[in-house]
Motif scaffolding. Structure first.
Motif, PDB file in Angstrom:
ATOM      1  N   ASP A  29       0.851  -1.184   0.000  1.00 15.47           N
ATOM      2  CA  ASP A  29       0.000   0.000   0.000  1.00 15.47           C
ATOM      3  C   ASP A  29       0.896   1.246   0.000  1.00 15.47           C
ATOM      4  N   TYR A  30       0.340   2.380   0.377  1.00 15.62           N
ATOM      5  CA  TYR A  30       1.079   3.640   0.273  1.00 15.62           C
ATOM      6  C   TYR A  30       2.438   3.592   0.975  1.00 15.62           C
ATOM      7  N   MET A  40      15.139   4.570  -4.133  1.00 17.96           N
ATOM      8  CA  MET A  40      15.012   6.025  -4.014  1.00 17.96           C
ATOM      9  C   MET A  40      15.810   6.525  -2.822  1.00 17.96           C
TER      10      MET A  40
ATOM     11  N   ALA C  44      -1.659  -1.444  -9.203  1.00 12.40           N
ATOM     12  CA  ALA C  44      -1.646  -1.644  -7.750  1.00 12.40           C
ATOM     13  C   ALA C  44      -0.376  -1.069  -7.124  1.00 12.40           C
ATOM     14  N   THR C  45       0.704  -0.976  -7.915  1.00 13.10           N
ATOM     15  CA  THR C  45       1.961  -0.485  -7.337  1.00 13.10           C
ATOM     16  C   THR C  45       2.064   1.036  -7.403  1.00 13.10           C
ATOM     17  N   PHE C  46       1.129   1.691  -8.100  1.00 12.81           N
ATOM     18  CA  PHE C  46       1.271   3.124  -8.319  1.00 12.81           C
ATOM     19  C   PHE C  46       1.276   3.949  -7.037  1.00 12.81           C
ATOM     20  N   PRO C  47       0.311   3.712  -6.116  1.00 13.33           N
ATOM     21  CA  PRO C  47       0.285   4.569  -4.922  1.00 13.33           C
ATOM     22  C   PRO C  47       1.597   4.517  -4.161  1.00 13.33           C
ATOM     23  N   ASN C  48       2.124   3.309  -4.020  1.00 14.63           N
ATOM     24  CA  ASN C  48       3.391   3.145  -3.302  1.00 14.63           C
ATOM     25  C   ASN C  48       4.502   3.935  -3.975  1.00 14.63           C
ATOM     26  N   GLN C  49       4.636   3.775  -5.293  1.00 13.17           N
ATOM     27  CA  GLN C  49       5.700   4.467  -6.016  1.00 13.17           C
ATOM     28  C   GLN C  49       5.556   5.968  -5.906  1.00 13.17           C
ATOM     29  N   ILE C  50       4.314   6.447  -6.113  1.00 19.34           N
ATOM     30  CA  ILE C  50       4.109   7.890  -6.112  1.00 19.34           C
ATOM     31  C   ILE C  50       4.401   8.463  -4.731  1.00 19.34           C
ATOM     32  N   PHE C  51       3.947   7.730  -3.700  1.00 18.03           N
ATOM     33  CA  PHE C  51       4.190   8.212  -2.333  1.00 18.03           C
ATOM     34  C   PHE C  51       5.683   8.356  -2.088  1.00 18.03           C
ATOM     35  N   TRP C  52       6.444   7.300  -2.393  1.00 13.78           N
ATOM     36  CA  TRP C  52       7.888   7.365  -2.099  1.00 13.78           C
ATOM     37  C   TRP C  52       8.606   8.353  -2.997  1.00 13.78           C
ATOM     38  N   LEU C  53       8.109   8.501  -4.236  1.00  8.84           N
ATOM     39  CA  LEU C  53       8.700   9.497  -5.124  1.00  8.84           C
ATOM     40  C   LEU C  53       8.542  10.888  -4.525  1.00  8.84           C
TER      41      LEU C  53
END
Lengths: 255, 78, 197
Positions: A29-30, A40, C44-53
């Motif tokens: 999840d987030y 990163m 499904a992986t987008f939220p995680n990536q965007i958050f960490w980005l």
């Protein structure tokens, strides 16, 4: 099948390297710590080492790290100044952040086994959308309604202008798409091609034909790797210079 | 059987899409070649135009990347 | 998708082991179709990536704009300032050196002129002294010469007188010896007449 065991052990998918997986046994999840977080974090660490620890001495005659940091600074500064003009220099930290993040992510992604964060549409799309929104909002704040003059090509004959305006409008909204896909596509393509060649490299373990194929594929991997080093830098450069061009459009929409 | 035909179409489509990459290769070569021709005629002006060169190359290359993407989508995502 | 790969490999299974191996390699390329296509399109992986980005970008932006960029800008401005200052100082030193050289040349020319003047004066002095000495010497020589000639005249006159005396005496003696009586007055006149002739 003769080489079954070897096959299974060496079989990998060229796109597997782009998989996002949580590092620990949690749902993705987030806030889950995934390999995205890991790489990163490495990127951020490298940037801090270069730009904060490297310049810590403030030496007048710079050491190695400080030279690199100063070189990067002057490179991007000159780019912003040349392309966006003097009033674009105000947004230099923003452009510099983008450039440094992309260039470090690209190069760290080249380490064998590393995860390339910039090869994901999700990442580059966010970067490109940030530029797009930033530039559009800035354009409206700086120039108000005049910003729409960007689409009304006053140098063209009058009957053509509505058509041109439509084309300009479409191309304006395609900007973030091409901006993001260019970067992600380049990174993904290079890495995938390397992995495809890598898939042929262990053929020597399975069959005599590998004697010819394996050296060729290793040579191809090496060549691709060299090309990728070039591409990593050029794509970061292109992303940044396009940001500068968009910034110039926002600051001076007349021309 | 139907799945196989869909697959076949997808792979053929992917191969066709790869032709676009050749087009973009021609485009990039054109940009670089014309830049070189111009730069040799007027070397003093060349240094200031490298940014334009890279922008041109990026635009030409982007289209090739799009076709590569289409090929990848056809192979892996359809 | 995986169907094709498996059909492909089952087909090649029957063939020779070479073909089999190639199929295996080809399978690696087309293998894990079981994993859902491109990982890039796995939403499904987008939220995680965007958050960490976003986290990474915020950290980088903060660190760069608060610490690194002002520092590097400061270093570059510092260096630029120092170089400009050094160049200015060098320029100043250069002008000073040029001025010093000019002054030196000036002094040299002055000294040369002075020396020439002194030499000329000395020469003139010497010439004057020389002239004076020459004139003096000339005068002395002339005086001496005059004196000498006077004395020569005197000697000559004396000699003439004594010659006439001697001649008179000799004439008297000769006359006497010849037996004549010589009158002194006649003899003197005859001698004077002879002497003149």
């Amino acid at each position: 099948m003769a080489g079954e065991a070897g096959n299974e052990a060496l079989a990998f998918h060229p796109m597997d390297q782009f998989k996002v997986e949580p590092l620990f046994d949690v749902a993705l999840d987030y806030f889950a710590v995934s390999n995205v977080t890991q790489w990163m974090g490495v990127t951020v660490l490298c940037i801090i080492v270069l730009f904060v620890l490297g310049t810590g001495k403030r030496a007048v005659v710079p050491g190695r790290l400080q030279s690199v940091a100063e070189l990067a600074y002057s490179f991007v500064y000159k780019m912003v100044e040349d392309v966006s003009g003097h009033d674009g220099v105000k947004y230099f930290p923003y452009v510099f952040t983008l450039f440094i993040f992309i260039v470090f992510s690209n190069f760290i992604g080249l380490i064998p086994g590393a995860f390339t964060t910039t090869s994901h549409i999700a990442v580059t799309a966010v970067l490109a959308m940030m530029v797009f929104l930033f530039v559009t909002i800035l354009g409206f704040i700086k120039n108000g309604f005049h910003f729409l003059g960007l689409f009304w090509v006053s140098s063209a004959p009058l009957p053509l202008r509505p058509i041109l305006a439509l084309i300009e409008l479409i191309s304006y909204f395609v900007r973030p798409v091409s901006h993001s896909i260019r970067l992600a596509g380049n990174m993904m393509a290079g890495h995938a091609v390397i992995k495809v060649f890598a898939g042929f490299a262990p053929l020597v373990l399975m069959s005599w034909i590998g004697v010819a194929v394996t050296p060729l594929s290793i040579l191809a991997i090496t060549a691709m790797y060299g090309l990728e080093i070039l591409v990593c830098f050029i794509q970061a450069y292109v992303f940044t210079i396009l940001t500068c061009v968009y910034l110039k459009d926002a600051l001076h929409p007349g021309h | 059987m139907t799945g196989d035909i869909v697959q076949m179409g997808a792979y053929i489509g992917a191969g066709l899409a790869c032709m676009g990459m050749g087009g973009s290769a021609i485009g990039v070569g054109n940009v670089a070649g014309n830049f070189l021709a111009g730069a040799l005629r007027n070397p003093s002006a060349a240094a200031g135009q490298t940014a334009t060169l890279f922008i041109g190359i990026a635009f030409a290359e982007a289209l090739g990347i799009f076709s590569f993407l289409v090929a990848l989508l056809l192979m892996f995502a359809v | 998708m995986s169907n094709t790969a498996t059909t492909l490999s089952t087909a090649t299974d029957a063939a020779a082991s070479t073909a089999e191996a190639i199929a295996g390699a080809a399978e690696t390329a087309g293998h894990a179709t079981e994993s859902a296509g491109m990982p890039q399109l796995d939403f499904a992986t987008f939220p995680n990536q965007i958050f960490w980005l976003l986290v990474a970008l915020v950290i980088i932006y903060t660190v760069l704009s608060k610490i690194a960029l002002p520092r590097i800008g400061g270093i570059l401005a510092d260096r630029h300032g120092r170089i400009t200052r050094d160049i200015e100082a060098a320029e100043k030193l250069k002008t000073q050196a040029v001025e010093a050289e000019k002054a030196y040349n000036h002094a040299l020319i002055d000294a040369r002129n002075e020396a020439a003047k002194i030499v000329a004066a000395a020469k003139a002095d010497i010439q004057a002294d020389l002239d004076k000495a020459t004139a003096h010497a000339d005068a002395e020589i002339a005086a001496r010469a005059a004196e000498s000639s006077k004395r020569i005249e005197e000697v000559r006159a004396g000699a003439v007188a004594s010659v006439s005396d001697v001649a008179k005496d000799v004439a008297e003696a000769i006359v006497a010896a010849l037996g004549g009586a010589a009158d002194a007055k006649t003899v003197a006149a005859a001698v004077a007449a002879r002497m003149k002739g």
